[in-house]
Design a protein around this motif. Structure first.
Motif, PDB file in Angstrom:
ATOM      1  N   GLY A 183       2.470  -4.930  -1.393  1.00 15.89           N
ATOM      2  CA  GLY A 183       2.820  -4.235  -2.613  1.00 15.89           C
ATOM      3  C   GLY A 183       2.936  -2.731  -2.535  1.00 15.89           C
ATOM      4  O   GLY A 183       3.063  -2.066  -3.557  1.00 15.89           O
ATOM      5  N   TYR A 184       2.898  -2.162  -1.343  1.00 14.86           N
ATOM      6  CA  TYR A 184       3.062  -0.714  -1.212  1.00 14.86           C
ATOM      7  C   TYR A 184       4.525  -0.386  -1.469  1.00 14.86           C
ATOM      8  O   TYR A 184       5.421  -1.078  -0.980  1.00 14.86           O
ATOM      9  CB  TYR A 184       2.613  -0.259   0.170  1.00 14.86           C
ATOM     10  CG  TYR A 184       2.540   1.237   0.338  1.00 14.86           C
ATOM     11  CD1 TYR A 184       1.607   1.979  -0.361  1.00 14.86           C
ATOM     12  CD2 TYR A 184       3.411   1.899   1.179  1.00 14.86           C
ATOM     13  CE1 TYR A 184       1.528   3.357  -0.209  1.00 14.86           C
ATOM     14  CE2 TYR A 184       3.339   3.271   1.344  1.00 14.86           C
ATOM     15  CZ  TYR A 184       2.404   3.987   0.644  1.00 14.86           C
ATOM     16  OH  TYR A 184       2.329   5.348   0.795  1.00 14.86           O
ATOM     17  N   HIS A 185       4.811   0.650  -2.202  1.00 13.64           N
ATOM     18  CA  HIS A 185       6.156   0.951  -2.685  1.00 13.64           C
ATOM     19  C   HIS A 185       7.176   1.336  -1.630  1.00 13.64           C
ATOM     20  O   HIS A 185       8.364   1.148  -1.829  1.00 13.64           O
ATOM     21  CB  HIS A 185       6.101   2.037  -3.756  1.00 13.64           C
ATOM     22  CG  HIS A 185       5.479   3.307  -3.275  1.00 13.64           C
ATOM     23  ND1 HIS A 185       6.196   4.279  -2.643  1.00 13.64           N
ATOM     24  CD2 HIS A 185       4.195   3.742  -3.308  1.00 13.64           C
ATOM     25  CE1 HIS A 185       5.388   5.270  -2.321  1.00 13.64           C
ATOM     26  NE2 HIS A 185       4.165   4.969  -2.715  1.00 13.64           N
ATOM     27  N   SER A 186       6.748   1.866  -0.505  1.00 15.45           N
ATOM     28  CA  SER A 186       7.753   2.362   0.447  1.00 15.45           C
ATOM     29  C   SER A 186       7.597   1.799   1.856  1.00 15.45           C
ATOM     30  O   SER A 186       7.856   2.493   2.825  1.00 15.45           O
ATOM     31  CB  SER A 186       7.727   3.885   0.484  1.00 15.45           C
ATOM     32  OG  SER A 186       6.469   4.340   0.931  1.00 15.45           O
ATOM     33  N   GLY A 187       7.178   0.559   1.976  1.00 12.04           N
ATOM     34  CA  GLY A 187       7.067  -0.055   3.287  1.00 12.04           C
ATOM     35  C   GLY A 187       5.833  -0.925   3.414  1.00 12.04           C
ATOM     36  O   GLY A 187       5.238  -1.320   2.417  1.00 12.04           O
ATOM     37  N   VAL A 188       5.460  -1.204   4.656  1.00 15.60           N
ATOM     38  CA  VAL A 188       4.318  -2.075   4.945  1.00 15.60           C
ATOM     39  C   VAL A 188       3.257  -1.264   5.686  1.00 15.60           C
ATOM     40  O   VAL A 188       3.435  -0.910   6.849  1.00 15.60           O
ATOM     41  CB  VAL A 188       4.747  -3.288   5.801  1.00 15.60           C
ATOM     42  CG1 VAL A 188       3.565  -4.178   6.105  1.00 15.60           C
ATOM     43  CG2 VAL A 188       5.853  -4.069   5.093  1.00 15.60           C
ATOM     44  N   PRO A 189       2.130  -0.962   5.021  1.00 13.90           N
ATOM     45  CA  PRO A 189       1.038  -0.258   5.691  1.00 13.90           C
ATOM     46  C   PRO A 189       0.278  -1.205   6.633  1.00 13.90           C
ATOM     47  O   PRO A 189       0.013  -2.357   6.283  1.00 13.90           O
ATOM     48  CB  PRO A 189       0.123   0.183   4.542  1.00 13.90           C
ATOM     49  CG  PRO A 189       0.913  -0.005   3.297  1.00 13.90           C
ATOM     50  CD  PRO A 189       1.895  -1.080   3.595  1.00 13.90           C
ATOM     51  N   VAL A 190      -0.060  -0.702   7.809  1.00 15.72           N
ATOM     52  CA  VAL A 190      -0.786  -1.474   8.824  1.00 15.72           C
ATOM     53  C   VAL A 190      -1.966  -0.627   9.297  1.00 15.72           C
ATOM     54  O   VAL A 190      -1.800   0.555   9.584  1.00 15.72           O
ATOM     55  CB  VAL A 190       0.138  -1.810  10.018  1.00 15.72           C
ATOM     56  CG1 VAL A 190      -0.606  -2.607  11.073  1.00 15.72           C
ATOM     57  CG2 VAL A 190       1.379  -2.548   9.548  1.00 15.72           C
ATOM     58  N   ARG A 191      -3.170  -1.250   9.366  1.00 23.86           N
ATOM     59  CA  ARG A 191      -4.350  -0.506   9.820  1.00 23.86           C
ATOM     60  C   ARG A 191      -5.205  -1.370  10.744  1.00 23.86           C
ATOM     61  O   ARG A 191      -5.082  -2.592  10.793  1.00 23.86           O
ATOM     62  CB  ARG A 191      -5.197  -0.034   8.640  1.00 23.86           C
ATOM     63  CG  ARG A 191      -5.977  -1.141   7.966  1.00 23.86           C
ATOM     64  CD  ARG A 191      -6.849  -0.629   6.851  1.00 23.86           C
ATOM     65  NE  ARG A 191      -7.592  -1.719   6.229  1.00 23.86           N
ATOM     66  CZ  ARG A 191      -8.375  -1.571   5.183  1.00 23.86           C
ATOM     67  NH1 ARG A 191      -8.530  -0.376   4.629  1.00 23.86           N
ATOM     68  NH2 ARG A 191      -9.017  -2.601   4.683  1.00 23.86           N
ATOM     69  N   ASP A 192      -6.106  -0.725  11.435  1.00 24.43           N
ATOM     70  CA  ASP A 192      -7.110  -1.379  12.281  1.00 24.43           C
ATOM     71  C   ASP A 192      -8.267  -1.770  11.371  1.00 24.43           C
ATOM     72  O   ASP A 192      -8.854  -0.926  10.700  1.00 24.43           O
ATOM     73  CB  ASP A 192      -7.575  -0.393  13.354  1.00 24.43           C
ATOM     74  CG  ASP A 192      -8.611  -0.956  14.301  1.00 24.43           C
ATOM     75  OD1 ASP A 192      -9.157  -2.050  14.039  1.00 24.43           O
ATOM     76  OD2 ASP A 192      -8.890  -0.290  15.295  1.00 24.43           O
ATOM     77  N   SER A 193      -8.631  -3.045  11.359  1.00 20.50           N
ATOM     78  CA  SER A 193      -9.695  -3.508  10.460  1.00 20.50           C
ATOM     79  C   SER A 193     -11.053  -2.901  10.787  1.00 20.50           C
ATOM     80  O   SER A 193     -11.929  -2.845   9.933  1.00 20.50           O
ATOM     81  CB  SER A 193      -9.799  -5.038  10.486  1.00 20.50           C
ATOM     82  OG  SER A 193     -10.186  -5.478  11.772  1.00 20.50           O
ATOM     83  N   LYS A 194     -11.229  -2.423  12.020  1.00 19.94           N
ATOM     84  CA  LYS A 194     -12.506  -1.811  12.401  1.00 19.94           C
ATOM     85  C   LYS A 194     -12.635  -0.389  11.877  1.00 19.94           C
ATOM     86  O   LYS A 194     -13.699   0.202  11.941  1.00 19.94           O
ATOM     87  CB  LYS A 194     -12.659  -1.828  13.927  1.00 19.94           C
ATOM     88  CG  LYS A 194     -12.746  -3.218  14.526  1.00 19.94           C
ATOM     89  CD  LYS A 194     -12.951  -3.195  16.026  1.00 19.94           C
ATOM     90  CE  LYS A 194     -11.919  -2.472  16.821  1.00 19.94           C
ATOM     91  NZ  LYS A 194     -10.540  -2.898  16.789  1.00 19.94           N
ATOM     92  N   ALA A 195     -11.552   0.171  11.349  1.00 20.77           N
ATOM     93  CA  ALA A 195     -11.562   1.547  10.838  1.00 20.77           C
ATOM     94  C   ALA A 195     -10.890   1.596   9.464  1.00 20.77           C
ATOM     95  O   ALA A 195      -9.826   2.196   9.298  1.00 20.77           O
ATOM     96  CB  ALA A 195     -10.846   2.469  11.812  1.00 20.77           C
ATOM     97  N   PRO A 196     -11.493   0.969   8.445  1.00 18.82           N
ATOM     98  CA  PRO A 196     -10.841   0.881   7.135  1.00 18.82           C
ATOM     99  C   PRO A 196     -10.583   2.223   6.459  1.00 18.82           C
ATOM    100  O   PRO A 196      -9.671   2.333   5.649  1.00 18.82           O
ATOM    101  CB  PRO A 196     -11.780   0.010   6.309  1.00 18.82           C
ATOM    102  CG  PRO A 196     -13.086   0.042   7.014  1.00 18.82           C
ATOM    103  CD  PRO A 196     -12.785   0.288   8.467  1.00 18.82           C
ATOM    104  N   GLN A 197     -11.375   3.258   6.774  1.00 18.60           N
ATOM    105  CA  GLN A 197     -11.133   4.586   6.203  1.00 18.60           C
ATOM    106  C   GLN A 197     -10.196   5.416   7.074  1.00 18.60           C
ATOM    107  O   GLN A 197      -9.853   6.533   6.725  1.00 18.60           O
ATOM    108  CB  GLN A 197     -12.447   5.366   6.005  1.00 18.60           C
ATOM    109  CG  GLN A 197     -13.159   5.047   4.717  1.00 18.60           C
ATOM    110  CD  GLN A 197     -13.921   3.746   4.769  1.00 18.60           C
ATOM    111  OE1 GLN A 197     -14.391   3.323   5.832  1.00 18.60           O
ATOM    112  NE2 GLN A 197     -14.053   3.078   3.648  1.00 18.60           N
ATOM    113  N   GLY A 198      -9.815   4.860   8.190  1.00 15.84           N
ATOM    114  CA  GLY A 198      -8.925   5.573   9.097  1.00 15.84           C
ATOM    115  C   GLY A 198      -7.494   5.548   8.608  1.00 15.84           C
ATOM    116  O   GLY A 198      -7.212   5.131   7.488  1.00 15.84           O
ATOM    117  N   PRO A 199      -6.587   5.963   9.443  1.00 12.41           N
ATOM    118  CA  PRO A 199      -5.188   6.020   9.029  1.00 12.41           C
ATOM    119  C   PRO A 199      -4.514   4.645   9.037  1.00 12.41           C
ATOM    120  O   PRO A 199      -4.983   3.710   9.680  1.00 12.41           O
ATOM    121  CB  PRO A 199      -4.553   6.919  10.095  1.00 12.41           C
ATOM    122  CG  PRO A 199      -5.399   6.697  11.307  1.00 12.41           C
ATOM    123  CD  PRO A 199      -6.796   6.483  10.777  1.00 12.41           C
ATOM    124  N   ALA A 200      -3.445   4.556   8.299  1.00 13.66           N
ATOM    125  CA  ALA A 200      -2.570   3.388   8.329  1.00 13.66           C
ATOM    126  C   ALA A 200      -1.162   3.876   8.631  1.00 13.66           C
ATOM    127  O   ALA A 200      -0.747   4.927   8.144  1.00 13.66           O
ATOM    128  CB  ALA A 200      -2.589   2.661   6.991  1.00 13.66           C
TER     129      ALA A 200
END
Length: 73
Positions: free
Chosen positions: A34-51
């Motif tokens: 549901g992100y408006h401008s694409g598909v965000p992807v992140r590392d599950s071990k770093a939830p506060q980190g970048p996507a």
């Protein structure tokens, strides 16, 4: 192609683990729907980190290639 980074990925909701990830830790990838401008992807071990945010068409092509076995480890 426009790619960008979300510095604090925890600011987004709707994260889910890849269906290929196990519940035993290790390397897990999460995506947010549901992100408006694409598909965000992140590392599950770093939830506060970048996507990283990928265009929806690029992400769809990547998933199709993974499922069909076009990419090797």
């Amino acid at each position: 192609m426009t790619e960008h980074t979300i510095r604090d990925a925890a600011a987004l909701s709707g994260w889910r683990k890849s269906s290929y990830s196990s519940n035993e830790g290790g390397s897990c990838v999460e995506v947010s729907d549901g992100y408006h401008s694409g598909v965000p992807v992140r590392d599950s071990k770093a939830p506060q980190g970048p996507a990283l945010v990928f265009p929806a068409t690029g992400w769809t092509s990547f998933i199709t290639a993974v499922k069909s076995g076009e990419l090797s480890a």
